[in-house]
Design a protein around this motif. Structure first.
Motif, mmCIF file in Angstrom:
data_model
loop_
_atom_site.group_PDB
_atom_site.id
_atom_site.type_symbol
_atom_site.label_atom_id
_atom_site.label_comp_id
_atom_site.label_asym_id
_atom_site.label_seq_id
_atom_site.Cartn_x
_atom_site.Cartn_y
_atom_site.Cartn_z
ATOM 1 N N TYR A 188 0.822 -1.216 0.000
ATOM 2 C CA TYR A 188 0.000 0.000 0.000
ATOM 3 C C TYR A 188 0.854 1.264 0.000
ATOM 4 O O TYR A 188 0.546 2.250 -0.666
ATOM 5 C CB TYR A 188 -0.909 -0.067 1.228
ATOM 6 C CG TYR A 188 -1.615 1.197 1.643
ATOM 7 C CD1 TYR A 188 -2.250 2.013 0.724
ATOM 8 C CD2 TYR A 188 -1.683 1.546 2.989
ATOM 9 C CE1 TYR A 188 -2.922 3.155 1.131
ATOM 10 C CE2 TYR A 188 -2.354 2.683 3.410
ATOM 11 C CZ TYR A 188 -2.964 3.486 2.466
ATOM 12 O OH TYR A 188 -3.615 4.602 2.876
ATOM 13 N N ARG B 2 1.940 2.777 -3.452
ATOM 14 C CA ARG B 2 0.967 3.292 -4.407
ATOM 15 C C ARG B 2 0.886 4.807 -4.369
ATOM 16 O O ARG B 2 0.998 5.430 -3.312
ATOM 17 C CB ARG B 2 -0.416 2.703 -4.092
ATOM 18 C CG ARG B 2 -0.521 1.217 -4.340
ATOM 19 C CD ARG B 2 -0.694 0.928 -5.820
ATOM 20 N NE ARG B 2 -2.011 1.368 -6.253
ATOM 21 C CZ ARG B 2 -2.242 2.004 -7.385
ATOM 22 N NH1 ARG B 2 -1.264 2.309 -8.190
ATOM 23 N NH2 ARG B 2 -3.471 2.362 -7.708
ATOM 24 N N TYR C 127 -4.178 -3.217 -4.562
ATOM 25 C CA TYR C 127 -4.528 -1.852 -4.186
ATOM 26 C C TYR C 127 -5.249 -1.108 -5.308
ATOM 27 O O TYR C 127 -5.516 0.087 -5.189
ATOM 28 C CB TYR C 127 -3.260 -1.097 -3.785
ATOM 29 C CG TYR C 127 -2.426 -1.890 -2.809
ATOM 30 C CD1 TYR C 127 -2.757 -1.926 -1.459
ATOM 31 C CD2 TYR C 127 -1.336 -2.645 -3.239
ATOM 32 C CE1 TYR C 127 -2.019 -2.687 -0.565
ATOM 33 C CE2 TYR C 127 -0.601 -3.414 -2.347
ATOM 34 C CZ TYR C 127 -0.951 -3.432 -1.020
ATOM 35 O OH TYR C 127 -0.226 -4.193 -0.144
ATOM 36 N N ARG C 128 -5.573 -1.812 -6.389
ATOM 37 C CA ARG C 128 -6.158 -1.159 -7.555
ATOM 38 C C ARG C 128 -7.594 -1.589 -7.820
ATOM 39 O O ARG C 128 -8.136 -1.272 -8.880
ATOM 40 C CB ARG C 128 -5.300 -1.453 -8.801
ATOM 41 C CG ARG C 128 -3.875 -0.954 -8.664
ATOM 42 C CD ARG C 128 -3.075 -1.174 -9.931
ATOM 43 N NE ARG C 128 -1.701 -0.713 -9.767
ATOM 44 C CZ ARG C 128 -0.820 -0.577 -10.740
ATOM 45 N NH1 ARG C 128 -1.187 -0.855 -11.970
ATOM 46 N NH2 ARG C 128 0.402 -0.156 -10.499
#
Length: 557
Positions: free
Chosen positions: A193, A196, A459-460
């Motif tokens: 995380y 990002r 995370y997308r």
């Protein structure tokens, strides 16, 4: 569909690991693994055919096509006998979205060091925008290099050992690198995380910065500079900050590696030297003595899209206030630039397929014995704009967030046939992944590692919004080992899709799709959800997960 288990809720002998992972240390009774009823291939085909039709014009948020998709999904939920999932008795959760569009000719941005200046108003060098509602933005602040911009207690890492309030942060993309002595530092090869871009801007907001600029390299970002230009030079959609959240950064930006080097050279600084320093725990923010000075204008408007939420109430009065949440995003890119004469970006695989699976799972769930806990099915909006629909749901859940015991997400179903394997994003972050492996084993499936862990796929997609709020979450997709196909066929199909159809008008419905794999995937996901809904104890984050620190205290019934 594969697997040796027949019927629902069969007791599985020998799976003591599962009992322990759900109940914690100490002996526990065996836990039944639930098996979902068969999934209708015909139902998936019908849902997919309509949701990806030209009539829906690519399902962009707050457009006619997007609204048609929302009404259709709600109608299907209603026809299946699912209750509205919102407290007001509606299937719809309104999601207010702000759209900001940069006036390109208004952008004036430069780095200033004494009498020296470097122009940064060309998209070949840098991209700037704002997630605020003001139509005019000014910036004049010192640039401070903050390394990777990470504040991660679980890794004993803090790049903010000094105040950077009011400064413009220059930050590196991705995570601090692992070392020989700490090979799992920040996930090793896999992006966390903290790597990002969304985290870096959020942390800059928490630190009270005046702006943040991320240094891009294709290798570290996972995509080329032209992707940055196409993603951040047009309309920017965002949610207004929650009442207790820090105000959005006045200025957000990306800068090429070349331009960043030129900027730092204004004061005799070397980017390679700074990158080397940033790889250490004792790194301190570096005040550059260079100022970012400039302004730009934006056109700002408000739109309203909708999440579509349905509920299947649990049967146990003690547990029915808790729920397992299934998610898939219903939006796509709408109408865009023509490619070979086609301007409708239908998004059949991304993600009409996931919503078709979600609806088929809801249909099958009505045929299963009612689970103890409730099941929620949410088709969320604006995923392609930055997970906005799921983020809004996580901020304004239709039931208390600490009663959502798990989230299972599908983003891109399987249109190519049955597989022997699955790819599970977040598999090792919580005990939910351990459970999924056990259920998959009973259905003759294995899990395969993410082929591109450095891209941070977890995370997308929408499950990240729930994980960020403490809910154990997974996203499940088909693997590449297809039954009846030669070795390597599945990987070649994936590469062809990414190269030729991903976010293109050619991602559209085709007659003759083999949806047996979609039914296989959907049944597996629903089986996992039903097992959690019936289990005596709940999934938990693992101690080394970055979400452990944000874990909610789960309510007892």
């Amino acid at each position: 569909m594969g697997g040796s288990m027949q019927g629902h809720g069969r007791w599985v002998g020998g799976f003591w690991a599962f009992a322990l992972l759900l109940a914690g240390a100490g002996a526990a009774p065996a836990v039944p693994l639930s098996v979902a009823p068969p999934i209708s291939i015909g139902a998936i085909d019908g849902y997919l055919r309509f949701l990806s039709s030209d009539l829906l014009e690519g399902r962009a948020p707050a457009t006619r096509g997007g609204e048609l998709a929302e009404e259709y999904i709600a109608s299907v939920f209603h026809s299946l006998g699912l209750e509205p999932g919102m407290p007001d008795g509606s299937y719809f959760q309104k999601v207010p979205i702000t759209v900001s569009t940069l006036r390109r000719d208004s952008l004036k941005m430069q780095a200033v060091a004494g009498s020296q200046t470097l122009a940064l108003d060309s998209p070949e060098a840098a991209i700037f925008w704002s997630n605020r509602t003001e139509s005019h933005t000014d910036v004049d602040g010192e640039i401070v290099f903050v390394g990777y911009g990470a504040k991660a207690p679980e890794y004993r890492w803090d790049d903010f050992k000094q105040s950077v309030r009011g400064k413009v942060l220059l930050v590196l993309v991705n995570d601090p690198p692992a070392t020989a002595s700490e090979p799992r530092l920040f996930g090793g090869r896999a992006m966390t995380y903290y790597g990002r871009w969304v985290y870096k801007f959020q942390e800059a907001e928490r630190q009270g910065a005046a702006g943040a600029i991320i240094v891009h390299t294709p290798e570290r970002a996972g995509y080329p500079w032209h992707t940055v230009i196409s993603s951040w030079s047009g309309d920017q959609r965002f949610l207004a900050p929650a009442g207790d959240a820090p105000a959005a950064l006045p200025v957000r930006g990306w800068i090429t590696d070349t331009a960043a080097r030129q900027l730092l050279a204004l004061k005799g600084l070397n980017l390679d030297t700074l990158v080397s320093q940033a790889a250490r725990r004792d790194f301190q923010p570096v005040a550059t003595g260079i100022r970012l000075v400039g302004s730009f204008d934006t056109d700002v408007r408000s739109i309203e899209a909708r999440n579509v939420v349905a509920r299947l109430s649990g049967a146990d009065p003690r547990f029915k206030q808790q729920a397992v949440l299934f998610t898939a995003h219903h939006d796509h890119l709408g109408i865009g630039p023509a490619v070979e004469g086609d301007r409708i970006y239908n998004g059949a695989n991304d993600n009409a397929s996931g919503v078709a699976d979600l609806l088929a799972m809801a249909q099958a769930a009505k045929l299963a014995p009612p689970p103890k806990r409730s099941l929620y099915f949410a088709a969320v909006t604006a995923e392609e704009s930055g997970l906005l629909g799921s983020a809004y749901f996580a901020e304004h859940p239709s039931l208390p967030l600490d009663r959502i015991v798990a989230n299972l997400n599908i983003d891109g179903g399987n249109l190519l046939g049955r597989t022997r394997d699955l790819v599970v994003q977040g598999e090792n972050k919580s005990t939910l992944g351990d459970l999924l492996r056990l259920v998959a084993r009973e259905q003759n499936l294995t899990t395969s590692p993410d082929p591109f862990p450095e891209r941070g796929a977890f995370y997308r997609s929408d499950q990240f919004s729930l994980a960020l709020r403490g809910v154990p979450a997974l996203s499940v997709a088909a693997g590449t080992d297809f039954i009846g196909r030669p070795r390597g066929w599945g990987k070649a199909q994936l590469e062809t899709y990414v190269a030729k159809r991903y976010h293109q008008p050619s991602d559209e419905y085709r007659p003759g799709l083999d949806l047996s794999g979609a039914a296989q995937l959907s049944r597996l996901v629903l089986s996992v959800g039903l097992t959690v809904a019936n289990a005596p104890n709940l999934p938990q984050w693992k101690p080394d997960s970055e979400f452990q620190r944000s874990k909610t205290t789960q309510a007892t019934p």
